[in-house]
Design a protein around this motif. Sequence first.
Motif, PDB file in Angstrom:
ATOM      1  N   PHE A   1      47.756   6.033  -4.712  1.00 42.71           N
ATOM      2  CA  PHE A   1      49.203   6.244  -4.633  1.00 42.71           C
ATOM      3  C   PHE A   1      49.595   7.560  -5.330  1.00 42.71           C
ATOM      4  O   PHE A   1      50.366   8.364  -4.783  1.00 42.71           O
ATOM      5  CB  PHE A   1      49.915   5.054  -5.282  1.00 42.71           C
ATOM      6  N   LEU A   2      49.031   7.781  -6.523  1.00 48.34           N
ATOM      7  CA  LEU A   2      49.353   8.998  -7.269  1.00 48.34           C
ATOM      8  C   LEU A   2      48.868  10.246  -6.528  1.00 48.34           C
ATOM      9  O   LEU A   2      49.568  11.263  -6.488  1.00 48.34           O
ATOM     10  CB  LEU A   2      48.729   8.947  -8.667  1.00 48.34           C
ATOM     11  N   LEU A   3      47.695  10.157  -5.919  1.00 46.57           N
ATOM     12  CA  LEU A   3      47.171  11.303  -5.163  1.00 46.57           C
ATOM     13  C   LEU A   3      48.081  11.648  -3.986  1.00 46.57           C
ATOM     14  O   LEU A   3      48.380  12.816  -3.726  1.00 46.57           O
ATOM     15  CB  LEU A   3      45.753  10.998  -4.655  1.00 46.57           C
TER      16      LEU A   3
ATOM     17  N   LEU B   1      52.089  15.221  -1.631  1.00 46.50           N
ATOM     18  CA  LEU B   1      53.377  15.386  -0.941  1.00 46.50           C
ATOM     19  C   LEU B   1      54.318  16.280  -1.745  1.00 46.50           C
ATOM     20  O   LEU B   1      55.015  17.122  -1.179  1.00 46.50           O
ATOM     21  CB  LEU B   1      54.039  14.021  -0.710  1.00 46.50           C
ATOM     22  N   SER B   2      54.334  16.093  -3.057  1.00 51.15           N
ATOM     23  CA  SER B   2      55.256  16.895  -3.877  1.00 51.15           C
ATOM     24  C   SER B   2      54.831  18.360  -3.891  1.00 51.15           C
ATOM     25  O   SER B   2      55.677  19.250  -3.872  1.00 51.15           O
ATOM     26  CB  SER B   2      55.338  16.352  -5.299  1.00 51.15           C
ATOM     27  N   ILE B   3      53.511  18.608  -3.897  1.00 51.84           N
ATOM     28  CA  ILE B   3      53.040  20.006  -3.858  1.00 51.84           C
ATOM     29  C   ILE B   3      53.438  20.649  -2.531  1.00 51.84           C
ATOM     30  O   ILE B   3      53.903  21.782  -2.474  1.00 51.84           O
ATOM     31  CB  ILE B   3      51.510  20.073  -4.047  1.00 51.84           C
TER      32      ILE B   3
ATOM     33  N   SER C   1      55.966  19.785  -0.552  1.00 48.43           N
ATOM     34  CA  SER C   1      57.419  19.966  -0.417  1.00 48.43           C
ATOM     35  C   SER C   1      57.942  21.014  -1.377  1.00 48.43           C
ATOM     36  O   SER C   1      59.004  21.581  -1.164  1.00 48.43           O
ATOM     37  CB  SER C   1      58.159  18.659  -0.645  1.00 48.43           C
TER      38      SER C   1
ATOM     39  N   MET D   1      51.293  10.917  -3.631  1.00 50.37           N
ATOM     40  CA  MET D   1      52.584  11.453  -4.111  1.00 50.37           C
ATOM     41  C   MET D   1      52.422  12.885  -4.638  1.00 50.37           C
ATOM     42  O   MET D   1      53.275  13.748  -4.409  1.00 50.37           O
ATOM     43  CB  MET D   1      53.139  10.547  -5.224  1.00 50.37           C
ATOM     44  N   GLY D   2      51.317  13.122  -5.331  1.00 45.62           N
ATOM     45  CA  GLY D   2      51.057  14.473  -5.854  1.00 45.62           C
ATOM     46  C   GLY D   2      50.928  15.479  -4.727  1.00 45.62           C
ATOM     47  O   GLY D   2      51.522  16.555  -4.763  1.00 45.62           O
TER      48      GLY D   2
END
Lengths: 298, 191
Positions: A13-15, A20-22, A24, A17-18
């Motif tokens: 999950f953290l990977l 996706l945030s990078i 975006s 989200m990480g």
Amino acid sequence: MGKKLVMGIIILFLLVMGTLSIRSAGRSADTGSGAGKGKVGVIQIKGALTETGSESILSATGSDAEKIMEEIRKAAKRDDIKALVLRINSPGGTSVAAQEVGIELDRFRKTGKPVVTSMGDVCASGGYWVACSSDRIIANPSTLTGSIGVIMEFSNLEGLYGKIGIREEVIKSGAYKDIGSSTRQLTADERVMLQNLVNDSYSQFLDQVTRGRKGKMTREEVTNIADGRIISGRQGKELGLVDDLGNYYDALAIARKMAHLENDSEVEVLNKPGIWETLVADVSAQRLLPQQGWQLRY
Amino acid sequence: MVWSEVLYGVLFEPRATLRSLSIERPVIPAIVTFLAVAIFNLTVYRGIILKQSYAINDLEQFLWLYQIMGAVFSFFMLFVMAGLFSLLSELIFNKPNASGLLVCLGFSSLPGILGPALYYSAQIIDIQWLGVLCSLVIGVWMLVLQVLSLAEALELSTGQAVALFVLPGVFAAIALVLVIAIFALFGQGII
């Protein structure tokens, strides 16, 4: 097994989200999401428009004409930039700086890419000169614009110098070599000469506005309001100085439409200020004395 | 303890794990964990903030600067908290354990890695309130872990740990009231 599964799910999950945030972080919500389909370039003109070196390093509150020209040239060569939006928030500047940027914009438009001006708080005088080199001018109803005219100012400190015992000795090769000196009044000849200079520059300004507003205003209509008056965006629309009323995003939308781009096509600000410029712009003091001397200013 | 077991233990069996950590005192893994959480959150927060920002503003290039400053400050605060709580515990309960506390507080930052990620996922599916709720829950979770860290590292009862945890805040509030009162008296010309 249970512990490993739980930790595995959390790490996965953290990977996600990480990642996706990078992804975006590369673009913000209002820059559009249509990467690779052509972009709208944005050039910001904030503060007084000046030439490189005419401002001290601590008064980085204006826009450097050379940097702006460079960005325009780069945008013209880039295949991904299909249109340009000028975001102008400037009360004017030196006549040469405005002319240089205007000329470069005219060259940019010859490539077939449209230029749209979006006026911020103020787009007057030299700022309006630059705007006249765009295909469409968009202003907010309360934007301050106009101020079409030329000004040249000198200080006569003769009285002050006399009081403190300063007397300047001048050795000159010609009668007009110390024209504009702060130690004496202008002579009648000098005043006529400088007035002609201002008139010539003013005539160039009228030419630029007439050319920029071709089909929307006649030269006579331009001349009637070109007395230095400041007008609002809404008045500008009524007079023909402005094409449409709207904000920055309306200007982006018009630029996209003119360039046949998708509604969500990407936007790239081409001349974002660096950290130093922004910090200095916030802390630098404003001039105590008005800018004067050998400068024709729009 | 294996690192993966420590991570699982801090999240789901905190009391026993923190007790064990306060005895073993693996300082470097604790600091690495704290920094890993800070760096990961830095990246996710960047995504969250930029998702809410506008194209024309100058925020983007300063974000790293602000975030790195924040991460450095929180790293500094980790040592300050460990030292301060250990000192207070020594003065009040005669039970100091600065390095054990540093380890426990470092590991207790672990749930913080889930907060921004959950908030960001809620933002992606456009349920803002869920993101706020998750952040609140994670915040409370971290507070509970910090209190447990005090209790286990300093061998205090839960009540004593809570009292110790709020003590600096109470002191700060009293100091603030005194400063305001002094300024008010100055303003009225009484002092």
